[in-house]
Design a protein around this motif. Structure first.
Motif, short mmCIF file in Angstrom:
data_model
loop_
_atom_site.label_atom_id
_atom_site.label_comp_id
_atom_site.label_asym_id
_atom_site.label_seq_id
_atom_site.Cartn_x
_atom_site.Cartn_y
_atom_site.Cartn_z
N ILE A 255 0.97 -1.22 0.02
CA ILE A 255 0.13 0.07 -0.16
C ILE A 255 0.72 1.26 -0.11
CG2 ILE A 255 -1.74 1.50 1.47
CD1 ILE A 255 -2.94 -1.22 2.56
N ALA A 256 0.53 2.14 -0.58
CA ALA A 256 1.17 3.46 -0.70
C ALA A 256 0.12 4.32 -0.42
CB ALA A 256 1.55 3.81 -2.25
N ALA A 257 0.09 4.87 0.94
CA ALA A 257 -0.65 5.71 1.63
C ALA A 257 -0.18 7.04 1.95
CB ALA A 257 -1.26 4.97 2.84
N GLU A 258 -1.12 7.98 1.86
CA GLU A 258 -0.98 9.33 2.59
C GLU A 258 -1.18 9.33 3.89
OE1 GLU A 258 -2.76 13.36 3.48
OE2 GLU A 258 -3.36 11.29 3.50
N ILE A 259 -0.36 9.75 4.86
CA ILE A 259 -0.44 9.68 6.18
C ILE A 259 -0.08 10.67 6.93
CG2 ILE A 259 1.64 8.29 6.79
CD1 ILE A 259 -1.59 6.78 7.62
N LYS A 260 -0.37 11.04 8.06
CA LYS A 260 -0.45 11.97 9.24
C LYS A 260 1.11 11.72 9.70
CE LYS A 260 -4.80 13.37 10.98
NZ LYS A 260 -5.74 13.44 11.88
N LEU A 261 1.90 12.52 9.70
CA LEU A 261 3.35 12.13 10.08
C LEU A 261 3.09 11.83 11.71
CD1 LEU A 261 5.47 14.72 8.20
CD2 LEU A 261 5.20 12.20 7.62
N ALA A 262 2.44 12.62 12.33
CA ALA A 262 2.33 12.28 13.84
C ALA A 262 1.80 10.80 14.07
CB ALA A 262 1.33 13.19 14.31
N ALA A 263 1.26 10.27 13.14
CA ALA A 263 0.49 8.91 13.29
C ALA A 263 1.59 7.88 13.26
CB ALA A 263 -0.71 8.61 12.22
N LEU A 264 2.66 8.31 12.79
CA LEU A 264 3.96 7.19 12.66
C LEU A 264 4.66 7.26 13.98
CD1 LEU A 264 5.22 8.41 9.06
CD2 LEU A 264 3.66 6.36 9.66
N GLU A 265 4.28 8.39 14.93
CA GLU A 265 5.27 8.15 16.11
C GLU A 265 4.64 7.53 17.16
OE1 GLU A 265 5.39 12.33 16.89
OE2 GLU A 265 6.40 12.95 15.08
N GLY A 266 3.34 6.90 17.14
CA GLY A 266 2.91 5.97 18.37
C GLY A 266 1.52 5.21 17.79
N GLY A 267 1.38 4.39 18.49
CA GLY A 267 0.17 3.33 18.29
C GLY A 267 0.33 2.78 17.03
N SER A 268 -0.58 1.91 16.57
CA SER A 268 -0.36 1.08 15.32
C SER A 268 -1.56 1.53 14.24
CB SER A 268 -0.87 -0.36 15.65
OG SER A 268 -1.92 -0.32 16.29
N LEU A 269 -1.23 1.33 12.82
CA LEU A 269 -2.05 1.73 12.07
C LEU A 269 -3.03 0.55 11.49
CD1 LEU A 269 0.70 4.21 10.15
CD2 LEU A 269 -1.46 4.67 11.46
N HIS A 270 -4.09 0.84 10.96
CA HIS A 270 -4.84 -0.12 10.58
C HIS A 270 -5.86 0.28 9.42
CE1 HIS A 270 -4.24 -2.38 14.52
NE2 HIS A 270 -4.21 -1.20 14.85
N LEU A 271 -6.25 -0.59 8.81
CA LEU A 271 -6.81 -0.29 7.40
C LEU A 271 -8.49 -0.22 7.78
CD1 LEU A 271 -6.56 -0.17 4.32
CD2 LEU A 271 -6.99 -2.69 4.28
N GLY A 272 -9.02 0.59 7.21
CA GLY A 272 -10.72 0.83 7.30
C GLY A 272 -11.23 1.25 8.61
N SER A 273 -10.59 0.90 9.80
CA SER A 273 -11.02 1.25 11.28
C SER A 273 -9.84 0.87 12.00
CB SER A 273 -12.35 0.49 11.52
OG SER A 273 -11.87 -0.91 11.76
N ALA A 274 -10.06 1.36 13.20
CA ALA A 274 -9.02 1.13 14.40
C ALA A 274 -8.88 -0.28 14.83
CB ALA A 274 -9.13 1.80 15.72
N THR A 275 -10.01 -1.02 14.48
CA THR A 275 -9.67 -2.52 14.72
C THR A 275 -9.34 -3.32 13.47
OG1 THR A 275 -12.12 -2.84 14.38
CG2 THR A 275 -11.24 -2.15 16.70
N GLY A 276 -9.18 -2.65 12.34
CA GLY A 276 -8.74 -3.37 10.85
C GLY A 276 -7.32 -3.81 10.94
N ALA A 277 -7.20 -4.56 9.72
CA ALA A 277 -5.92 -5.14 9.28
C ALA A 277 -4.98 -4.30 9.55
CB ALA A 277 -5.63 -5.62 7.92
N THR A 278 -3.83 -4.72 10.54
CA THR A 278 -2.63 -4.10 10.98
C THR A 278 -1.64 -3.54 9.62
OG1 THR A 278 -2.70 -4.92 12.95
CG2 THR A 278 -0.70 -3.74 12.49
N LEU A 279 -1.30 -2.48 9.59
CA LEU A 279 -0.47 -2.01 8.56
C LEU A 279 0.94 -2.20 8.93
CD1 LEU A 279 -2.17 1.13 6.75
CD2 LEU A 279 -2.35 -1.33 6.31
N GLN A 280 2.02 -2.79 8.25
CA GLN A 280 3.37 -2.95 8.63
C GLN A 280 4.32 -1.90 7.70
OE1 GLN A 280 3.88 -6.91 7.89
NE2 GLN A 280 3.22 -7.73 9.86
#
Length: 292
Positions: A255-280
């Motif tokens: 996946i090529a995704a446009e993302i908030k830089l702050a979201a890369l600093e903590g927590g985990s990223l997920h597809l579709g919802s906060a409980t969706g598939a984890t993005l590595q």
């Protein structure tokens, strides 16, 4: 010319700009320098709103002394052609949809070449793209397909995402300022050229260090669609980003995704919802210069 794996990109089309002012007109409307475009290079370019948001992304090259050809995703072509035509006015430039005349192919496994260099093979042209051994080939619609093994649309989409490249599609029209999809890093913005729609916003994002979102590459075990939202586990109510491109193979999705830089600093990223598939996260294949 090619022995690479090949795929006809039936979801791409071509706009023709014809006339004595074709290059100067596009120069005044797009994010790239077309006034000095030669026959050995193509241009990655964007078409923005007055607010700097991308309406379309494309590759342009000289088809003749008074002709520029633009290849772009077909789902944004009609609207782009209509909007560009509104600004022609007295310029000696005629714009038309030339998609029926050309076939656009994606190639994988080409010899390494500097991105956006152009090679000609009779009536066909081949543009080196970012990423190892990738190229865009545009040839007459009735010409035989390039030699080489056929590949799937997912093979090509995976390679695009893996290369950190995303094109504006119908679901992402006006979603991005160019830098949000690393467009200037890939060579799609000329900051020394004259005015074009949205230039002030694009320049401000570049020089004032205010950019808070960037394109990043991820991998997951779920399929993804362009325009699908991405969420951070630490802030489940607000989207942290959006899918700009993706391709699947072997049960995995790049996946090529446009993302908030702050979201890369903590927590985990997920597809579709906060409980969706984890993005590595995966490393980008190019460096992003630090903001001043």
């Amino acid at each position: 010319m090619s022995q690479a794996s090949q795929l006809r990109l039936s979801d791409w089309g071509v706009i023709r700009a014809q006339g004595a002012d074709a290059a100067s007109f596009l120069h005044s409307q797009l994010t790239q320098d077309f006034a000095l475009l030669d026959r050995e290079h193509a241009r990655l370019a964007g078409f923005c709103t007055a607010k700097g948001r991308l309406l379309a992304t494309m590759v342009g090259w000289r088809g003749g002394d008074e002709e520029i050809l633009l290849a772009l995703p077909a789902e944004t072509l009609a609207a782009t052609l209509k909007r560009l035509s509104m600004f022609v006015m007295r310029a000696k430039c005629k714009l038309s949809d030339a998609s029926a005349e050309f076939a656009v192919y994606g190639l994988l496994g080409e010899p390494a070449a500097e991105a956006w260099t152009l090679a000609s093979d009779g009536e066909a042209v081949q543009v080196a793209l970012p990423g190892t051994g990738r190229a865009l080939r545009v040839q007459p619609a009735n010409a035989p397909a390039p030699t080489g093994a056929a590949m799937t649309a997912d093979d090509w989409a995976w390679a695009e995402a893996e290369a950190g490249v995303a094109w504006v599609r119908g679901a992402t029209v006006e979603a991005f300022v160019p830098q949000m999809i690393n467009f200037e890093v890939l060579g799609g913005v000329n900051f020394k050229k004259g005015c074009y729609p949205g230039q002030e916003i694009v320049a401000r994002s570049q020089y004032r260090g205010t950019l808070k979102r960037r394109l990043q590459v991820f991998e997951t075990d779920a399929t993804a669609t362009v325009g699908q939202e991405i969420f951070n586990s630490a802030d489940p109510e607000q989207p942290a980003g959006v899918v700009a491109g993706s391709g699947s193979k072997g049960g995995r999705t790049a996946i090529a995704a446009e993302i908030k830089l702050a979201a890369l600093e903590g927590g985990s990223l997920h597809l579709g919802s906060a409980t969706g598939a984890t993005l590595q996260p995966r490393a980008l294949p190019y460096e992003i210069p630090p903001q001043d």
